[in-house]
Every structure is written in structure tokens, then in C-alpha cells.
Motif scaffolding. Structure first.
Motif, PDB file in Angstrom:
ATOM      1  N   ASP A 195       0.821  -1.154   0.120  1.00  0.00           N
ATOM      2  CA  ASP A 195       0.012  -0.031  -0.076  1.00  0.00           C
ATOM      3  C   ASP A 195       0.897   1.430  -0.083  1.00  0.00           C
ATOM      4  N   ASN A 196       1.937   1.338   0.764  1.00  0.00           N
ATOM      5  CA  ASN A 196       2.644   2.640   1.056  1.00  0.00           C
ATOM      6  C   ASN A 196       3.485   2.701  -0.173  1.00  0.00           C
ATOM      7  N   ASN A 197       3.898   1.826  -0.979  1.00  0.00           N
ATOM      8  CA  ASN A 197       4.943   1.901  -2.111  1.00  0.00           C
ATOM      9  C   ASN A 197       4.016   2.081  -3.401  1.00  0.00           C
ATOM     10  N   THR A 198       2.656   1.523  -3.133  1.00  0.00           N
ATOM     11  CA  THR A 198       1.990   2.134  -4.777  1.00  0.00           C
ATOM     12  C   THR A 198       1.751   3.625  -4.188  1.00  0.00           C
ATOM     13  N   ARG A 199       1.427   4.244  -3.024  1.00  0.00           N
ATOM     14  CA  ARG A 199       0.910   5.232  -2.850  1.00  0.00           C
ATOM     15  C   ARG A 199       2.320   6.392  -3.042  1.00  0.00           C
ATOM     16  N   ARG A 200       3.447   5.851  -2.878  1.00  0.00           N
ATOM     17  CA  ARG A 200       4.915   6.554  -3.151  1.00  0.00           C
ATOM     18  C   ARG A 200       4.973   6.797  -4.803  1.00  0.00           C
ATOM     19  N   LEU A 201       4.565   5.694  -5.517  1.00  0.00           N
ATOM     20  CA  LEU A 201       4.630   5.911  -6.876  1.00  0.00           C
ATOM     21  C   LEU A 201       3.651   6.647  -7.527  1.00  0.00           C
ATOM     22  N   ILE A 202       2.429   6.676  -6.930  1.00  0.00           N
ATOM     23  CA  ILE A 202       1.453   7.413  -7.493  1.00  0.00           C
ATOM     24  C   ILE A 202       1.814   9.061  -7.226  1.00  0.00           C
ATOM     25  N   ASN A 203       2.423   9.553  -5.867  1.00  0.00           N
ATOM     26  CA  ASN A 203       2.797  10.586  -5.396  1.00  0.00           C
ATOM     27  C   ASN A 203       3.979  11.061  -6.439  1.00  0.00           C
ATOM     28  N   LEU A 204       4.845  10.111  -6.854  1.00  0.00           N
ATOM     29  CA  LEU A 204       6.046  10.428  -7.690  1.00  0.00           C
ATOM     30  C   LEU A 204       5.501  10.959  -9.135  1.00  0.00           C
ATOM     31  N   PHE A 205       4.512   9.968  -9.624  1.00  0.00           N
ATOM     32  CA  PHE A 205       3.743  10.360 -11.010  1.00  0.00           C
ATOM     33  C   PHE A 205       2.974  11.821 -10.801  1.00  0.00           C
ATOM     34  N   ASN A 206       2.414  11.942  -9.656  1.00  0.00           N
ATOM     35  CA  ASN A 206       1.716  13.131  -9.676  1.00  0.00           C
ATOM     36  C   ASN A 206       2.718  14.388  -9.841  1.00  0.00           C
ATOM     37  N   ASP A 207       3.839  14.133  -9.073  1.00  0.00           N
ATOM     38  CA  ASP A 207       4.685  15.385  -8.977  1.00  0.00           C
ATOM     39  C   ASP A 207       5.312  15.645 -10.320  1.00  0.00           C
ATOM     40  N   LEU A 208       5.661  14.361 -11.024  1.00  0.00           N
ATOM     41  CA  LEU A 208       6.135  14.492 -12.381  1.00  0.00           C
ATOM     42  C   LEU A 208       5.370  15.100 -13.430  1.00  0.00           C
ATOM     43  N   LEU A 209       4.206  14.866 -13.211  1.00  0.00           N
ATOM     44  CA  LEU A 209       3.028  15.737 -14.115  1.00  0.00           C
ATOM     45  C   LEU A 209       2.861  16.991 -13.685  1.00  0.00           C
ATOM     46  N   ARG A 210       2.948  17.243 -12.401  1.00  0.00           N
ATOM     47  CA  ARG A 210       2.940  18.769 -12.085  1.00  0.00           C
ATOM     48  C   ARG A 210       4.064  19.586 -12.631  1.00  0.00           C
ATOM     49  N   LEU A 211       5.258  18.928 -12.628  1.00  0.00           N
ATOM     50  CA  LEU A 211       6.387  19.705 -13.058  1.00  0.00           C
ATOM     51  C   LEU A 211       6.332  19.730 -14.308  1.00  0.00           C
ATOM     52  N   SER A 212       5.897  18.774 -15.288  1.00  0.00           N
ATOM     53  CA  SER A 212       6.017  18.964 -16.493  1.00  0.00           C
ATOM     54  C   SER A 212       4.722  19.915 -16.856  1.00  0.00           C
ATOM     55  N   SER A 213       3.736  19.991 -16.286  1.00  0.00           N
ATOM     56  CA  SER A 213       2.722  20.932 -16.600  1.00  0.00           C
ATOM     57  C   SER A 213       3.203  22.354 -16.554  1.00  0.00           C
ATOM     58  N   VAL A 214       3.990  22.736 -15.259  1.00  0.00           N
ATOM     59  CA  VAL A 214       4.497  24.041 -15.175  1.00  0.00           C
ATOM     60  C   VAL A 214       5.752  24.265 -16.085  1.00  0.00           C
ATOM     61  N   GLU A 215       6.360  23.440 -16.300  1.00  0.00           N
ATOM     62  CA  GLU A 215       7.538  23.745 -17.387  1.00  0.00           C
ATOM     63  C   GLU A 215       6.823  24.098 -18.667  1.00  0.00           C
ATOM     64  N   SER A 216       5.776  23.176 -19.209  1.00  0.00           N
ATOM     65  CA  SER A 216       5.232  23.791 -20.510  1.00  0.00           C
ATOM     66  C   SER A 216       4.269  24.888 -20.474  1.00  0.00           C
ATOM     67  N   LYS A 217       3.932  25.277 -19.191  1.00  0.00           N
ATOM     68  CA  LYS A 217       3.094  26.379 -19.564  1.00  0.00           C
ATOM     69  C   LYS A 217       3.486  27.560 -19.894  1.00  0.00           C
ATOM     70  N   LYS A 218       2.996  28.119 -20.967  1.00  0.00           N
ATOM     71  CA  LYS A 218       3.636  29.233 -21.636  1.00  0.00           C
ATOM     72  C   LYS A 218       3.410  30.551 -21.135  1.00  0.00           C
ATOM     73  N   ASP A 219       2.091  30.769 -20.819  1.00  0.00           N
ATOM     74  CA  ASP A 219       1.543  32.220 -19.947  1.00  0.00           C
ATOM     75  C   ASP A 219       0.777  31.846 -18.680  1.00  0.00           C
ATOM     76  N   ILE A 220       1.383  32.320 -17.737  1.00  0.00           N
ATOM     77  CA  ILE A 220       0.603  32.288 -16.580  1.00  0.00           C
ATOM     78  C   ILE A 220      -0.463  33.434 -16.461  1.00  0.00           C
ATOM     79  N   ILE A 221      -1.512  33.276 -15.428  1.00  0.00           N
ATOM     80  CA  ILE A 221      -2.547  34.048 -15.341  1.00  0.00           C
ATOM     81  C   ILE A 221      -2.437  34.915 -14.105  1.00  0.00           C
ATOM     82  N   LYS A 222      -2.009  36.104 -14.138  1.00  0.00           N
ATOM     83  CA  LYS A 222      -1.738  36.829 -12.765  1.00  0.00           C
ATOM     84  C   LYS A 222      -3.156  37.458 -12.286  1.00  0.00           C
TER      85      LYS A 222
END
Ligand code: ADP
Length: 441
Positions: free
Chosen positions: A265-292
């Protein structure tokens, strides 16, 4: 030389007078009318006056000047002439050397694959190398010519305008031009710096299309891969929860099986967190314009701190929040992600009981936010590595605390998207403080 020229002028004048006398004689022989004599003589006088004004007078005045300086130095005409010839030769030699030097620089700049141009203060292009000409296809045009005629790219023009007058080098990454000759060249790094006394500026474009494409491919790959892996993992995790609950209901479910399940259970949660963070990072990187927008950080902090505290039921944490600046001009969701990651880290790295202090203020056009904890702190030699992807301080300590090593990379990227700054101060066993600074528009 000048004397020779002066003598020549007098000679031409004598010839002129002889010709005039000849014409008069011919007219006289043919019994011409007095009016014809008058016209010829008036024309002759006008021509002579023009000639004297244009050639004889300037030459005479030049001669006088040379003569007077020569008298000072006690030079004869021959010596003056010799010195002028010497200077003339030296001047020609200098001119040749200068032209050669010029040619050398031109060849050097032409041999560069990077497009280069030189602009003056009025945004007139005064020099282009071959690569620049080929890129914008204007080899036939005459220099100098206005930049505006080469490209209508307003961003490019604005950037150059803002760079002109500056002593330091201005840089800009990933500049794009539409309708270029070569469609494979789309992204450029641009550098502008003064070449002489802030009157001319060298503008250097460096083609980074391949790098940009590679970055794009990497980002797409990470994002697609994380997405694909996350889905089956989440299903697996859900099914396992069901299985665990079903087995727990059975009386003969041995405790060692329960342990296996907790680990899985712990390890699958860890993996899920890891992929969630990877997705967050790549979505921030690819964001062209931020809306302030104007965000009330007091409200945001209230619900975030309450939510996050529930994840740490065994810790006694006090939040000490005092905000002098309550409204920040930021992208709402990205800023929320920053606070979430930093406060969650503080909660994670405070061992049992502790205080998290949050302060904000406005200074010199910047809004500052400080998040400080009295947790375990970070060893001095590792402080400048904590923003690296997957970096976790001290593996034995980190293995007890869940984390992916990506939280601060996400924070750094978000701050960069805001043109902001992040500073960290930390002392082992005393605590850590992060200072975020955002330019306010
Ligand atoms: P993680 O998911 O491991 O927390 P982060 O990128 O958020 O990854 O942080 C990187 C490392 O920096 C962490 O592993 C931790 O060792 C250190 N760190 C971050 N914030 C704190 C903090 N508030 N106190 C102590 N250490 C911290």
C-alpha cells in the motif's frame, strides 16, 4: 602639390583669356555687331568669376595657410611639398590597413553561423553578416535601413528598444520569428550589447530550435509516460484496498499478511505521488503564459494550513501568521501549489512539536513572503542542491519521511514563471526559512 595646382589654375585662366581673344578677333574679322561682342564678353566674365570662386580663391587661401605655417617652421615650398607627399603616403597606408582590418572583421562575422547585425540608437541597421541577411532575405537592400523593414515582430522591436541605452548585455531566450526563410529555424536566443560608447549595438541571434524541440520532446515524454503509468497504478491501488478490507474481515487473516499489504500500500502510494509530482512539474514547465491576478494570501493560508495539518495528526504544530502584505499579484493555482509544497515540507521536517512562522511585506516594488520553521534544518553543504530534481537530503532521514524530491523543483519553476526569486536559509537542527519575492505590477 597645392602650388602646382595653383599654377595649373593660372595656366587654365591664361588659356581661357587666349580663347576669348581669339573669339573676339574672329567676331571682329566677320564684322559682327557690338551686341554679339557684349554677349561674348559678359558670358566670359561670368564664367571666369565662377572659375575663380570655385578653384582659384580656395586654392589661394589654402596656399596662404600652408605658407604662413611654413614660415613659422622656416620651410621652403619644396620641403612643404615633400612633407605633404609623405603624409599623403602615410594616410593611404593607414587607409589600406584600416580597410584590411575592416575586411578581417567582416569575414570573421560572415563566417559565423549565427545571425549578427549592428544597430544604431535610432534602430537603423548599419551592418549585417551573411547569416542575418540569409535569415531575413534582404541581401539586396542598402545599408543603413530601418529595423522595422526587416521584421514586423513587435516583441523583437520592443526588446531591442529597451536594450538600447543600456550598458549591460540584455538577453532573451526562445525568441520566435514568423515567416522566416528557413522554417527549420524558429527559436532563437537573443543577446544585445553595446559595441561603442552606447551609440551602436551588436545584436546576436543564436538558433536554439533543436534544443527547444528536444526540451519539448522530453517534457511531452515525461508527461505522457507519467499519465500512462498513473492510471494502472491508481486502479491497482484501489483493488488492493478492496482486497485488504476483505481479508481483514476474515478472522484467520494473519498479521504478517497485513504487514505485506501495508508495504504494498505504502509503495503504490509513493509511486502515485511520484507520478503526480512529475506531471505537475512538466505541466509547470510547459506552461507558456501564467494568468496573474490579485490573490488574498490570508484566505489561502487559512484553508491550506488547516487542510495540511490534518495529514499530521501526531504532531503539535503552531502557525504564527502575521501579514503586512495580504494581496499578491500571482497565478492563483500555481501560487497555491508553492504554498502547499513549502508548508507541507515544514510540517514534514518538524519532528514532533514546532512553530511555523509566516510573514509578508512589500518593499521596493517587490512582495515578499517568508515561511520559516524550527524543524530539522538542512546541512549547509547541501542547501544549494535542494532545488534539483529528485534531490533529497540525507537518504537515511529521507527514507523515513515520504517524499519525491520534486516538490522544491516545482516551487522553483513556478517562481521563475513569475519572474520572482526564492532564497533559502537553514541551520541543521534549528530550522529552515524560505523567502519568496514577486515583482508587483
Ligand atoms: P521532498 O519530497 O523530499 O520533500 P523537496 O524537493 O520538497 O522533496 O525537498 C528536497 C529536500 O530538501 C527534502 O528531501 C529535504 O531534505 C529538504 N527540505 C525541504 N524543505 C525542508 C524543510 N522545511 N526543512 C528541512 N529540510 C527540507
Amino acid at each position: 602639390m597645392t602650388e602646382i595646382r595653383y599654377r595649373r589654375i593660372l595656366f587654365f585662366q591664361a588659356i581661357f583669356l587666349i580663347v576669348l581673344a581669339l573669339i573676339t578677333f574672329i567676331l571682329f574679322k566677320e564684322n559682327s555687331k557690338p551686341i554679339q561682342f557684349l554677349i561674348v564678353w559678359i558670358a566670359a566674365i561670368i564664367l571666369n568669376l565662377i572659375y575663380v570662386k570655385r578653384y582659384a580663391l580656395p586654392t589661394r587661401s589654402l596656399l596662404r595657410k600652408i605658407r604662413s605655417s611654413a614660415i613659422d617652421e622656416d620651410l621652403s615650398w619644396a620641403e612643404i611639398e615633400e612633407s605633404i607627399i609623405r603624409k599623403d603616403v602615410a594616410f593611404n597606408k593607414q587607409k589600406e590597413a584600416f580597410e584590411l582590418e575592416n575586411l578581417k572583421y567582416k569575414r570573421l562575422l560572415d563566417s559565423l553561423e549565427d545571425p549578427v547585425c549592428i544597430l544604431n540608437k535610432n534602430l537603423l541597421i548599419i551592418y549585417v553578416n551573411q547569416a542575418f541577411g540569409a535569415l531575413f532575405d534582404f541581401a539586396d537592400q542598402k545599408l543603413p535601413f530601418p529595423l522595422i523593414e526587416i521584421t514586423r515582430n513587435l516583441e523583437f522591436q520592443e526588446f531591442l528598444k529597451s536594450s538600447i541605452g543600456q550598458e549591460r548585455t540584455s538577453r532573451r531566450s526562445y525568441f520566435t520569428f514568423n515567416q522566416l526563410q528557413d522554417p527549420h529555424k524558429t527559436f532563437f536566443d537573443l543577446k544585445v550589447f553595446p559595441v561603442d560608447n552606447l551609440s551602436n549595438y551588436l545584436c546576436l541571434l543564436h538558433d536554439v530550435t533543436e534544443r527547444k524541440m528536444a526540451d519539448q520532446m522530453r517534457e511531452d515524454f515525461v508527461s505522457n509516460f507519467s499519465h500512462e503509468v498513473r492510471t494502472p497504478l491508481t486502479i491497482l491501488n484501489g483493488q488492493m484496498q478492496n482486497l485488504k478490507e476483505a481479508l481483514l474481515k476474515e478472522d484467520n487473516f494473519e498479521s504478517r499478511f497485513a504487514q505485506y499489504f501495508v508495504k504494498i500500500d505504502n509503495n503504490t502510494r509513493r509511486l502515485i505521488n511520484l507520478f503526480n509530482d512529475l506531471l505537475r512539474l512538466s505541466s509547470v514547465e510547459s506552461k507558456k503564459d501564467i494568468i496573474k491576478e490579485s490573490v488574498n494570501i490570508e484566505e489561502m493560508l487559512t484553508y491550506l494550513t488547516q487542510d495540511l495539518l490534518t495529514n499530521y495528526p501526531n504532531k503539535k504544530i503552531l502557525f504564527d501568521i502575521l501579514l503586512d502584505q495580504k494581496v499578491f499579484f500571482v497565478d492563483y493555482h500555481l501560487f497555491e501549489q508553492v504554498l502547499l509544497n513549502l508548508i507541507d515540507n515544514s510540517l514534514k521536517y518538524i519532528e514532533h512539536n514546532g512553530v511555523i512562522t509566516i510573514r509578508s511585506h512589500h518593499e521596493d516594488g517587490w512582495d515578499h513572503l517568508v515561511i520559516k520553521d524550527n524543524g530539522v534544518g538542512i546541512p549547509e553543504d547541501q542547501i544549494n542542491r535542494i532545488f534539483e530534481r529528485f534531490f533529497r537530503v540525507d537518504s537515511s532521514r529521507s527514507s523515513e519521511i515520504e517524499g519525491t524530491g520534486l516538490g522544491l523543483s516545482i516551487v522553483k519553476h513556478i517562481i521563475q514563471k513569475h519572474d520572482g526569486r526564492i532564497k533559502v536559509q537553514s541551520k541543521l537542527l534549528e530550522g529552515t526559512s524560505f523567502t519568496l519575492s514577486f515583482p508587483c505590477n
